[in-house]
Design an enzyme around this catalytic site. Sequence first.
Site, PDB file in Angstrom:
ATOM      1  CG  HIS A 482     -20.586  -0.890  -8.551  1.00  0.00           C
ATOM      2  ND1 HIS A 482     -19.932  -1.412  -7.467  1.00  0.00           N
ATOM      3  CD2 HIS A 482     -21.161  -1.954  -9.181  1.00  0.00           C
ATOM      4  CE1 HIS A 482     -20.095  -2.723  -7.441  1.00  0.00           C
ATOM      5  NE2 HIS A 482     -20.838  -3.089  -8.472  1.00  0.00           N
ATOM      6  CD  GLU A 483     -23.742  -1.963 -12.004  1.00  0.00           C
ATOM      7  OE1 GLU A 483     -23.160  -2.786 -12.749  1.00  0.00           O
ATOM      8  OE2 GLU A 483     -24.251  -2.298 -10.922  1.00  0.00           O
ATOM      9  CG  HIS A 486     -19.339  -4.660 -12.843  1.00  0.00           C
ATOM     10  ND1 HIS A 486     -18.526  -5.590 -12.236  1.00  0.00           N
ATOM     11  CD2 HIS A 486     -20.329  -4.388 -11.944  1.00  0.00           C
ATOM     12  CE1 HIS A 486     -19.010  -5.873 -11.025  1.00  0.00           C
ATOM     13  NE2 HIS A 486     -20.091  -5.153 -10.828  1.00  0.00           N
ATOM     14  CD  GLU A 511     -20.558  -7.129  -7.711  1.00  0.00           C
ATOM     15  OE1 GLU A 511     -20.401  -5.906  -7.865  1.00  0.00           O
ATOM     16  OE2 GLU A 511     -21.300  -7.820  -8.433  1.00  0.00           O
ATOM     17  CE1 TYR A 653     -23.007  -6.525  -5.477  1.00  0.00           C
ATOM     18  CE2 TYR A 653     -24.124  -8.605  -5.052  1.00  0.00           C
ATOM     19  CZ  TYR A 653     -23.854  -7.528  -5.894  1.00  0.00           C
ATOM     20  OH  TYR A 653     -24.420  -7.482  -7.145  1.00  0.00           O
TER      21      TYR A 653
END
Length: 719
Positions: A482-483, A486, A511, A653
């Site tokens: 996930h990160e 980003h 997100e 989210y």
Amino acid sequence: MADSRYQKPPQAPPTFIATPESIIADTKRLISISKDLRDAMVKDVKPEDATFKSVILPRAQDDNKGALEAHRIGFYQAVSTDKALRDASSEAEKLMDDYGIESSMREDIFKLVDVAFKKNEKLDPESRRYLEKDHKSYVRNGLGIPAGPKRERFKEIKKRLSDLSIQFQKALNEEDGGLWLTPAELDGVPKDVISTLKVGDGENEGKVFLSFKYPDLFPTLKYAKDPEIRKKVFIANENKCNGNVPLFKETIVLRDEAARLLGYNNHAEFRIEDKMAKTPKTVDDFLGDLRTRLAPGGLKEIKNLLSVKQKDLEQLGKSSEFDGHYYLWDNRYYDRLMLEQDFQLDQEKIAEYFPLKTTIRAILYIFEELFGMVFVEITGEERDKISETGKGNDIVWHEDVQLFSVWDDEGEGSGFVGYLYMDLHPRPGKYGHAANFNLQPGFIQENGTRRYPATALVCNFSKPTPKKPSLLKHDEVVTLFHELGHGVHDLVSRTVYSRFHGTNTVRDFVEAPSQMLENWCWTPSQLKSLSKHYSFLSDDYRTAYEEDAKAGQKPSETIPDDLISSIIKTKHVNDALFNLRQLHFGIFDMMCHEPKSHDEIEAMDVSATYNKLRKEISKIEGPEVQGAKWDWGNGQATFGHLIGGYDAGYYGYLSSQVYSQDIFYTAFEQNPMDGKEGRRYRHTVLERGGSQEEMQTLEDFLGRKPSTEAFYRELGLDG
């Protein structure tokens, strides 16, 4: 050795050689440059001559250049080991925020912007968007309020809110509490966790110090057999930042006052106006509908977990302790026990197949194949060669930090993309969660050349030990994916202005790209490709594993199919409870920012509201069942999102999942490694950042308006 095409980046990486003194001096210099530019603009540009080129563009270019330093200046407070440097970084952020408020309320500049805006010049789409956002930001920053006491009060509130935000986050970053516990009290907690804990002496002799950092906290709540210890740890963690309680309350009261001064009914109306949802009613309806759909599933899951709890207490010879209640400190423990007993999910065994370093490399390979990228790690002497100072240590802020140069592959033209940093282990004073930080944005410079971005992944995974590398639980693999999602969004973005770069999108979309990529962590072929048993990494690890393993037990090099199957089967186990937890956060956020009157928010008992709402939504019980008052914990005081930009936006989210699942099911479900679709996604969605309406970006990629069908299908709910 990297391919020669990828050895010499055209731009040096940022340096991290600041001192407390230089941070403040650099901040004051940046502010001075910006102020002088605006003063000169007011002096030199007659209102009737105001145009995009004379009034908007110079300030946009100043913002571009200023961000190259400003983002790093503010970053030190999240990662530096030097308290003086962290303090200076916080002070610098306050100086920049105060100047930003003053600058955003300059009526002399707004008059010029207003003229340029009304001229309706022919501009490229991104410049038009910049002009519209710029004009509206002045109105939203108080210039729609007539000059006088009300406007001055608004400015006073804005400055105080900035102070509160900095204090709140600083307290979270520097939180260093915990509990001294005996090994017996931690019975059941993996020895790998206990072996890393600080050993006490004196009055704490025979005990170990359990901090509230994730690598200590979560395994304890998942594995500690004694419910009283889990309760003690859970409640202590909810109360670890009680100094933030009055800061949170003051923040939501001031936000409401400021929104009303601007003519809005509440802060949520003010914040959501510019998001994809547009109105609080849209958000409330979405959250309410989801709550109605999820509630029956949540009750069913609690019933099943209560059955697991009852059997567990029977096996421990503690049947008399079963009181028919399912507590907050039960949830991680019995969720884990159910996964092990009913689905043969052995998290410790699974983690053996996901050593941090090899997992990162495998994830980067997936991104390379999907998006046409190349990641080249820069180590040793190579760091010296590309550093502006000639010293490799100057281009990282800590010895643990990994650095990659990122490139387009041959099919994308072999050009430079930017720099990716990874800071993955906890340490005192460091940001305590997982996040991606932009260090330098990308944009088009005044000479027409491209300025390349630098981005940092900051996480808190367990540190390696002499016998084992850092090993990731499956949910940590998801977090990493996930990160890094980003990070990739930040890297591949191609915008003219830094204001729209990368993840600078509306909060209820930002997100979605990262959530979309989480699907790869639930795909059998991708789990196999991500895995490598740690005993295959070195002879020392193999020897250590063989010493610990059962006689004759030899692992496969990649994760076996039965373990993959157990992971996939559990994707939606207790999913209703997980999403009800997210709903608790989202609905609490809206309650704090959508009061019917200002008196209502002033009178709100925030802690009691937080805890009551959690009980009402999730149906999981807390100490109130045992006689405690509703203010037994202060979870909102640890809720950095609501102070740090997700105010009246935490619903994003959940709403982003609607978009993320629509994207995945439309383009990647049949073949997650479809490079053609991956590159189309890169160019159509990721590269555009916030440079156009996010709904337009989605429709461009999907070829239609987004649908909730995939979202509800994924949750097992009829759309």
